[in-house]
Scaffold this motif. Structure first.
Motif, short mmCIF file in Angstrom:
data_model
loop_
_atom_site.label_atom_id
_atom_site.label_comp_id
_atom_site.label_asym_id
_atom_site.label_seq_id
_atom_site.Cartn_x
_atom_site.Cartn_y
_atom_site.Cartn_z
N ASN A 239 0.79 -1.36 -0.08
CA ASN A 239 0.00 -0.09 0.12
C ASN A 239 0.66 1.30 0.11
N SER A 278 -5.64 -0.38 5.67
CA SER A 278 -4.77 0.05 4.50
C SER A 278 -5.02 0.08 3.23
N GLY A 279 -6.40 -0.53 3.06
CA GLY A 279 -7.15 -0.31 1.57
C GLY A 279 -7.95 0.60 1.38
N PRO A 286 -4.78 7.75 0.93
CA PRO A 286 -3.83 6.98 1.66
C PRO A 286 -3.34 7.83 2.78
N THR A 333 -8.41 -5.64 -1.19
CA THR A 333 -7.16 -5.69 -0.76
C THR A 333 -6.46 -7.11 -1.62
#
Length: 390
Positions: A239, A278-279, A286, A333
């Motif tokens: 990521n 994290s996705g 992000p 993900t």
């Protein structure tokens, strides 16, 4: 701190909650098995939950805030499974000594900087393929759970499909809400047996048994490194978070050393729950997903402080609902990393070998398949490069 409030979003907060829900509900039974084998009393088990919850809470919250990345930590589930089969002849104090030794090894590896160098040697497609192998069964679990409980899981999946089309940012949030409502509507759900109990610490002085330290402490460190920390770094790198991983390992090692006497047997970077935070489903930006890590920290604190109460609440939710929630939250993900793993034709076969090895679950010399997936993938890549150079 003003930036934290301005960056806060419902999607990130819910991602943090889901990470904690899945982290606790999916493996707390294994932790209790390890505690039983170590000879822990009921009060000591509550101390374990409090130490683990507060340790994960502190590392998630402060490391995510400091590095502005979703740093998710967890207890070592494979480590707990190892302890549940390896501590049968140990006293409780000797078990604490084993925990502290494994934590010290993690701290030394982190301070040395070798972990950072190790992770730089692994190409991104190989890391992504290993991560897909780790997460693969969670995606499959959506449909195996649907077979076991067609109503709850079927409705959750339908909600996901519709929400993903209309309001994709809150798709997982709506799936969680739908799952909870469906569970609450079940006639057999009973909250009356859940104890209302605040957690507490119980100190036990470590004892040092050389044979146990070498026979259990070293394997605990290796299992935690190969099955938790390496996949956890792969999640971050996949990521595009370039957080210095040796520093993160140092902090998890320090946390283990400090909390081991209270039952904090092993802290490490998370992989599966980190993928949830994290996705894109967490947040489209992000740079704002670190809120999910901080939120997970707060929920871990609450879970640790509540002790037995939280464990009892998690036990109410069916295993099928938890498995489906994890799988649905990880679909994006899995897809993104699968694409990254096979996109480059020159690395595709090595990535495929990595994926197949990881998903196979093989374990050589007690070391988890995620580690061997990377090793075999790198071997294939090295052989192919030799062939191309001639």
């Amino acid at each position: 701190m003003f930036k934290v409030f301005s960056d806060m979003s419902l999607g990130a907060v819910v991602a943090g909650f889901i990470a904690v829900l899945i982290g606790f509900a999916s493996s707390v039974a294994i932790v209790f098995q390890a505690a039983d084998v170590a000879g822990a009393t009921e009060s000591m088990k509550i101390s374990w939950i409090m130490a683990l919850g507060l340790g994960m809470g502190a590392t998630c919250f402060f490391l995510s805030w400091w590095y502005k990345a979703p740093v998710i930590t967890a207890w070592s589930t494979p480590g707990a499974a190892l302890l549940a089969t390896s501590l049968t002849d140990a006293t409780y104090g000797e078990a604490i000594g084993v925990f502290m030794f494994a934590g010290a090894l993690a701290l030394i590896l982190g301070l040395s900087g070798l972990f950072d160098k190790l992770m730089r040697w692994i190409p991104l497609p190989i890391a992504c393929a290993m991560l897909v192998g780790v997460l693969f069964n969670f995606g499959v679990a959506i449909f195996t759970s649907m077979e076991a409980d067609a109503l709850i899981v079927g409705v959750m999946f339908a909600v996901y499909l519709v929400a993903k089309r209309i309001i994709p940012r809150y798709a997982v949030v709506l799936v969680l809400i739908a799952g909870i409502l469906l569970v609450l509507l079940q006639p057999h759900v009973d909250f009356s047996s859940i104890p209302l109990q605040v957690g507490h610490f119980e100190w036990v002085t470590p004892e040092w048994n050389t044979s146990l330290i070498l026979g259990v402490g070293v394997p605990l460190f290796i299992v935690t490194l190969t099955s938790q920390n390496i996949p956890g770094v792969a999640v971050m790198r996949a990521n595009n978070y370039q957080t210095p991983v040796s520093n993160l390992m140092s902090w998890t090692g320090i946390t283990t050393l400090l909390l081991a006497p209270f039952g904090g047997f092993a802290f490490n970077l998370a992989a599966i729950t980190a993928a949830i935070c994290s996705g894109k489903e967490c947040h489209s930006d992000p740079g704002k997903r670190y809120i999910a890590g901080m939120s997970a920290g707060v929920f871990y604190w609450l879970a640790g402080a509540a002790g037995a109460t939280v464990v009892g609440i998690f036990a109410v939710f069916p295993a099928e609902m938890i498995a489906a929630l994890a799988g649905i939250a990880l679909l994006g993900t899995i897809g993104a990393n699968l694409k990254a793993a096979v996109e480059d034709e020159s690395v595709r076969e090595a990535a495929l070998v990595t994926f197949l090895t990881t998903v196979s679950g093989v374990s050589f010399f007690g070391v988890a398949s995620a580690f061997w997936g990377i090793c075999f993938g790198l071997i294939v890549l090295s052989v192919q490069k030799i062939g191309r150079s001639k």
